[in-house]
Write a protein that holds these residues in place. Structure first.
Motif, PDB file in Angstrom:
ATOM      1  N   GLN A  54      53.709  22.258  54.978  1.00 34.03           N
ATOM      2  CA  GLN A  54      52.483  22.700  55.646  1.00 34.03           C
ATOM      3  C   GLN A  54      51.253  22.245  54.869  1.00 34.03           C
ATOM      4  O   GLN A  54      50.242  21.879  55.462  1.00 34.03           O
ATOM      5  N   CYS A  55      51.355  22.202  53.550  1.00 35.47           N
ATOM      6  CA  CYS A  55      50.203  21.783  52.739  1.00 35.47           C
ATOM      7  C   CYS A  55      49.850  20.314  52.985  1.00 35.47           C
ATOM      8  O   CYS A  55      48.714  19.898  52.781  1.00 35.47           O
ATOM      9  N   GLU A  56      50.823  19.520  53.451  1.00 41.16           N
ATOM     10  CA  GLU A  56      50.552  18.121  53.791  1.00 41.16           C
ATOM     11  C   GLU A  56      49.910  18.000  55.174  1.00 41.16           C
ATOM     12  O   GLU A  56      49.197  17.032  55.450  1.00 41.16           O
ATOM     13  N   LEU A  57      50.184  18.960  56.033  1.00 38.93           N
ATOM     14  CA  LEU A  57      49.645  18.930  57.394  1.00 38.93           C
ATOM     15  C   LEU A  57      48.195  19.382  57.451  1.00 38.93           C
ATOM     16  O   LEU A  57      47.406  18.844  58.227  1.00 38.93           O
ATOM     17  N   LEU A  58      47.841  20.356  56.643  1.00 40.34           N
ATOM     18  CA  LEU A  58      46.514  20.965  56.729  1.00 40.34           C
ATOM     19  C   LEU A  58      45.369  19.958  56.649  1.00 40.34           C
ATOM     20  O   LEU A  58      44.454  20.011  57.476  1.00 40.34           O
ATOM     21  N   PRO A  59      45.384  18.982  55.725  1.00 41.80           N
ATOM     22  CA  PRO A  59      44.257  18.043  55.670  1.00 41.80           C
ATOM     23  C   PRO A  59      44.149  17.113  56.891  1.00 41.80           C
ATOM     24  O   PRO A  59      43.118  16.489  57.104  1.00 41.80           O
ATOM     25  N   LEU A  60      45.204  17.042  57.683  1.00 41.94           N
ATOM     26  CA  LEU A  60      45.210  16.138  58.834  1.00 41.94           C
ATOM     27  C   LEU A  60      44.508  16.723  60.062  1.00 41.94           C
ATOM     28  O   LEU A  60      44.228  15.996  61.013  1.00 41.94           O
ATOM     29  N   PHE A  61      44.248  18.009  60.039  1.00 39.05           N
ATOM     30  CA  PHE A  61      43.709  18.692  61.208  1.00 39.05           C
ATOM     31  C   PHE A  61      42.461  19.480  60.826  1.00 39.05           C
ATOM     32  O   PHE A  61      42.396  20.076  59.754  1.00 39.05           O
TER      33      PHE A  61
END
Length: 101
Positions: A54-61
């Motif tokens: 999830q920590c990798e997804l957060l900066p993408l959105f």
């Protein structure tokens, strides 16, 4: 000639192939995928070579961490994504056998 008699003589009967359980399962999947952000999350996870934190997804959105968590929860509950906890982190991947619920 009555309309019902004409229809019976000229048409092959149409019978639904989905039962109530299958339609409910498919409706949950469709509802989960009906949000553009969730579609993008699934696209990222599907394209990854390994489970995505999830920590990798957060900066993408451009959304908050609680909003991302809610989207991920909806996708996991619908069977669109699998979630695996490792310590304090949760990793997401496509389910091994496709969508399930």
């Amino acid at each position: 000639m009555p309309a019902a008699a004409v229809a019976a003589d000229c048409c092959t009967p149409v019978v639904p192939t989905l039962d109530d359980d299958a339609t409910g399962r498919l409706a949950r999947i469709a509802k989960a995928l009906g949000d553009p952000t969730r579609l993008r999350i699934v696209d990222v996870v599907r394209a990854a070579d390994e489970p995505v934190c999830q920590c990798e997804l957060l900066p993408l959105f451009a959304i908050s961490q609680p909003a991302l968590s809610k989207h991920l929860k909806v996708l996991v509950q619908a069977g669109v994504l699998d979630a695996r906890r490792s310590g304090t982190w949760t990793y997401y991947s496509p389910p091994p056998a496709g969508c399930r619920s």
